[in-house]
Design a protein around this motif. Structure first.
Motif, PDB file in Angstrom:
ATOM      1  N   ALA A  21       0.855  -1.187   0.000  1.00  0.00           N
ATOM      2  CA  ALA A  21       0.000   0.000   0.000  1.00  0.00           C
ATOM      3  C   ALA A  21       0.887   1.232   0.000  1.00  0.00           C
ATOM      4  CB  ALA A  21      -0.915   0.017   1.219  1.00  0.00           C
ATOM      5  N   THR A  34     -10.986   5.891   2.171  1.00  0.00           N
ATOM      6  CA  THR A  34     -11.114   4.595   1.519  1.00  0.00           C
ATOM      7  C   THR A  34     -10.904   4.765   0.021  1.00  0.00           C
ATOM      8  OG1 THR A  34     -12.734   3.945   3.187  1.00  0.00           O
ATOM      9  CG2 THR A  34     -12.609   2.592   1.223  1.00  0.00           C
ATOM     10  N   ASP A  35     -10.038   3.963  -0.535  1.00  0.00           N
ATOM     11  CA  ASP A  35      -9.780   3.962  -1.971  1.00  0.00           C
ATOM     12  C   ASP A  35     -11.006   3.395  -2.686  1.00  0.00           C
ATOM     13  OD1 ASP A  35      -8.955   3.321  -4.579  1.00  0.00           O
ATOM     14  OD2 ASP A  35      -6.917   2.852  -3.927  1.00  0.00           O
ATOM     15  N   HIS A  38     -10.807  -0.157  -3.693  1.00  0.00           N
ATOM     16  CA  HIS A  38     -10.964  -1.132  -2.609  1.00  0.00           C
ATOM     17  C   HIS A  38     -12.447  -1.389  -2.337  1.00  0.00           C
ATOM     18  CE1 HIS A  38      -6.768  -0.084  -0.765  1.00  0.00           C
ATOM     19  NE2 HIS A  38      -6.696  -0.549  -2.003  1.00  0.00           N
ATOM     20  N   ALA A  42     -14.171  -5.000  -2.744  1.00  0.00           N
ATOM     21  CA  ALA A  42     -14.879  -5.595  -1.612  1.00  0.00           C
ATOM     22  C   ALA A  42     -16.302  -5.981  -1.998  1.00  0.00           C
ATOM     23  CB  ALA A  42     -14.892  -4.631  -0.426  1.00  0.00           C
TER      24      ALA A  42
END
Length: 80
Positions: A21, A34-35, A38, A42
């Protein structure tokens, strides 16, 4: 275990020496960053998990009805 290093501008996370990261540092208090990639990843994993059969949903072939043993050993219930 991971190694996290940070300077005034970047946060870098390494696992066994490999960068896993690398993000710009955020100085805002009580903020979660939060990217979006991602979040999308998820969501894909969550859908895949929800669509697969879960353990324990099928009858376990190793579980027997106890009445089978009663019949096998001629166990009968006697009136009192």
């Amino acid at each position: 275990m991971v190694e996290v290093t940070a300077d005034l501008h970047q946060v870098v996370v390494r696992h066994q020496g490999r960068v896993v990261a690398d993000h710009a540092r955020c100085w805002a208090a009580a903020t979660t960053v939060t990217d979006p990639a991602h979040v999308a990843g998820a969501a894909v994993l969550r859908r895949a998990y929800q669509q697969r059969p879960h353990p324990g949903t099928k009858a376990d072939p190793l579980v027997r009805d106890l009445a089978d043993y009663d019949r096998a050993f001629a166990a009968t219930r006697r009136p009192h």
